[in-house]
Design an enzyme around this catalytic site. Structure first.
Site, PDB file in Angstrom:
ATOM      1  CG  MET A 135      -1.355  -1.285   1.732  1.00  0.00           C
ATOM      2  SD  MET A 135      -2.651  -1.843   0.656  1.00  0.00           S
ATOM      3  CE  MET A 135      -4.065  -1.064   1.434  1.00  0.00           C
ATOM      4  CB  CYS A 136       3.223   2.504   1.828  1.00  0.00           C
ATOM      5  SG  CYS A 136       1.660   2.695   2.712  1.00  0.00           S
ATOM      6  NE  ARG A 137       6.184   0.138  -3.009  1.00  0.00           N
ATOM      7  CZ  ARG A 137       6.535  -1.136  -3.333  1.00  0.00           C
ATOM      8  NH1 ARG A 137       7.415  -1.368  -4.287  1.00  0.00           N
ATOM      9  NH2 ARG A 137       6.014  -2.151  -2.703  1.00  0.00           N
ATOM     10  CB  VAL A 183       5.408   7.733  -0.810  1.00  0.00           C
ATOM     11  CG1 VAL A 183       6.386   8.888  -0.983  1.00  0.00           C
ATOM     12  CG2 VAL A 183       5.920   6.488  -1.511  1.00  0.00           C
ATOM     13  CG  ASN A 222       4.536  -1.555   1.410  1.00  0.00           C
ATOM     14  OD1 ASN A 222       3.341  -1.392   1.205  1.00  0.00           O
ATOM     15  ND2 ASN A 222       5.342  -2.157   0.529  1.00  0.00           N
TER      16      ASN A 222
END
Lengths: 277, 277, 277, 277
Positions: free
Chosen positions: B1-3, B89, B115
């Site tokens: 869902m993120c980095r 992010v 993440n």
């Protein structure tokens, strides 16, 4: 810690109360003559019901930009005509300053806003949150004491008997606080609505509550001030409950007594004693 | 869902990893080739330790403006030189998008970022939050699953044995999830640091974890690519752990295996198996 | 309309001036005892040079959230140690409240900030903007009078002779204003730096300028107040120019006279008369 | 560089076009199948006229938070019913990302929005801005090429003959660009309204304009798709002009030809050729 306003009556442009009065709620964000804090610059909220919508979910706008220069807020206040709306400016004890900490809070068709505090909330928070109905718990989005009290009131019957539920919720705050040695656990004024009736509570454990006023009957004001142009904006059934008077017109606003719940409904304004359960 | 990205080595300008690489973390906010979502536009976070500060509390910047054009972020990344920093992010499952939901999360001198997801978090949240040490509980500021897992790990010993504490925390998530009939309760990669060592966990209940890579030894890369100008920016002890490669240089990044904890400390990079308790 | 602070000396943690003093610049954002406005809540800016960086471009942070509770600002002020920095809180005449209207403004390695106003700026703006060097024109990003005066000063030689350039820029504002029948076109205090020297201007067409102070020599203060703990934070060459005193210590701050440019450089503090060209 | 939508018809809830369609304008902010950029995450704008208000000034909401999770935007779109509204998602060439750079732009009762670009705007900006009526000049608030073109159109007669004024404005952009050696100075689609009629322009100097579509007559769609539930939301005089189709229903949207102005008024939809003066 905050200032708020609740309107009920024929639909009016929200800006007539939010922006244009001498001591409008937006003016109070920068300079509140009677507030515990002069500046209420930690967030703004506006919740409004559509004309004719009955108990439908209200619209909502929250912002943490300075209310006094917020262009979205000005545009929205000019664009919205509503028969029942809440607005609120916040003075926070501390961060986080974020939209989810802005009042009014909404659940289904209900709105809730608060000026005041749960004393020593950091100590009491976990216990109070645990008392929230587990089905409601995931809907808590911010970090404020006020939102937790709203969810306690929802848990304790707000949707069927608002006065009894608020009495239980404040009673629970007081009981929990006293267990932790907090002398005066609850302080504040609260407004709650289902989109039709407004209940406004003024109560503090110490008996020294934040200020609260209601507007004098418009018909009476018309008689007293037959030449007042701005009064013509308001219908005969228009009523406001507000943290402090919106103007300096003598007699236009009357203090709500300590330990009282004020009620605005189709029959007009009345009030009765309020006591925590 | 993120980095996310975690750096350890001689102090470098943060922009060298956050802004300038072909697939920098800011570039990944708009276009992540290997991400579960292409766009990670729901908030940015940057946490950094000062050179020579040992385990002092890290600096922090959180923003919900689009990372790819955030001027504060660009200025800060150019201004900060640090021997150890995290950036992240976010691609949120839903609102609220707010700074308190941005990673990394900080407690005292520790940073944590994630993440992935706790599946059916709405159902499990109350039980997991109740398992957090009551003294830590008031420090939870946002609404994410990730922050709750950080506070569970703190509760379960993060400050004395990070690997064991994460093993207990993920184990608790899995146990709680399974009690509620959730097949695969935990998914994700996590980075944790005390300002000196970085622990990076790759694990999911289903055995299909989000991608995770570590950088190849700089000395080796210098041999392979003697003409690569950008490599000269990095000290021999520089290491990165990152959700996906920052460039397309063959061999520059190596995948961290499933069910693994990768460790970066003064002795370099190594990894070992990770299993929930 | 605003409040600002400029520091030059040995590198110090920015929070020692921005957050911790009794009347810190952040405290002044909510309550400025000597300001033209009490509340300076329309944006914050912080620009800082790195230790040892010479005249490199400064770092910058701008925010329009309430400065007094801005978590990013607090974290940054604690994390940054700098030998020369500017900070500014804004009280705007009106919207738009946006980061590009926050001071300090930056061009290459220069910073500029202003407390005051170009009277009747709406009438004069086009003419003043047209006087900006066409090559500089596209770099104007906001809508303020202050930024336009910065670009006029750059056009008129700021980078080679700052005092002469500011004299020409203020002279142009006065001449343009008077052509349009404006009695007192310029009001304010300005700070400018190239990263090494600070020039601070106090001047208004009416001769009634906004307040401006400089700090007393640290060595002198040490003699007067040998027990003052906070004074030990500052090097002997530390100097501050500031809109109003940061504390109530008698003698710690001295007013900069009307129609004066104060200069902070490696030789210490001195001032000389300032007159528009 | 952006995506936009303009609606005219019986009052509908704005969310029916902004949020609920398969490829709603908010969905396009994260993923635009036909856009020059996939992500349009650099700001959102919504401008709406009140039912029965004639040509009164429209309401407006601008935000730079990610549109796809912006709670204010969702609430507003559900709360507003309007007979004519514009919405726009932005993909900026660069910072500043700020509300004053969000479309639609408003002047008095007019709205204007643009998808496209003035090529080499940095070079042309000063000359174009100088061509704006000096009385209008102080109303320019942002830094975009689009807003400057709106003010050029206002200068050149938008309020009396919108098609001729846009023809002159685009002609001026082309002439100015060509003087500076720019091969294809203008690119884009534009929507303009006075609150009653919508004019939508598709034109580019190169003859390869950004995509533009208008909705098929509702009566026709009812015949083709008698079972389509969503179609029942729309009145027979409902029309949309939009950067790309809002759904995958074959025939529901028809491309507006190159070098065309499409007009929506009380007589329905029609279009005619458009050529710069």
């Amino acid at each position: 810690m905050c200032r708020w306003l609740a309107y009920r009556g024929a639909p009016i442009r929200a800006s007539e109360l939010m922006l244009h009065p001498e001591h409008s709620i937006v003016a109070q964000s920068l300079d509140s003559p009677m507030g515990a804090e002069t500046v209420n610059g930690d967030g703004f909220g506006f919740g409004w019901y559509a004309a004719g919508d009955g108990r439908g979910a209200p619209g909502m706008f929250h912002s943490v930009e300075p209310a006094w220069h917020d262009q979205n807020l000005r545009d929205l206040a000019e664009a919205v005509r509503s028969p029942l709306f809440f607005c609120h400016v916040r003075a926070a004890a501390g961060p986080p300053i974020q939209q989810t900490n802005c009042h009014p809070f909404r659940h289904e068709s209900w709105l809730f806003m608060h000026n005041g505090t749960v004393a020593e909330f950091g100590q009491l928070k976990r216990e109070l949150v645990m008392a929230v109905d587990p089905d409601l718990y995931p809907h808590i989005q911010g970090t404020t004491d006020s939102e937790v009290v709203f969810f306690l009131a929802l848990t304790l019957g707000l949707r069927t008997d608002p006065v009894a539920a608020m009495s239980r919720a404040v009673g629970l705050v007081e009981a929990t606080g006293r267990e932790h040695g907090v002398a005066f656990p609850w302080q504040g004024t609260v407004a709650v609505t289902d989109g039709s009736t407004i209940w406004a509570f003024r109560y503090s454990s110490q008996g020294r509550s934040r200020s609260l006023f209601h507007s004098t009957d418009i018909a009476t004001l018309h008689q007293w001030y037959p030449d007042a142009e701005r009064l013509k904006l308001f219908s005969d059934d228009a009523h406001v409950v507000v943290s402090e008077p919106l103007n300096d017109l003598p007699g236009a606003f009357v203090e709500v007594p300590e330990a009282t719940v004020a009620v605005l409904d189709a029959t007009g304004y009345h009030h009765e004693p309020f006591r925590p359960a």
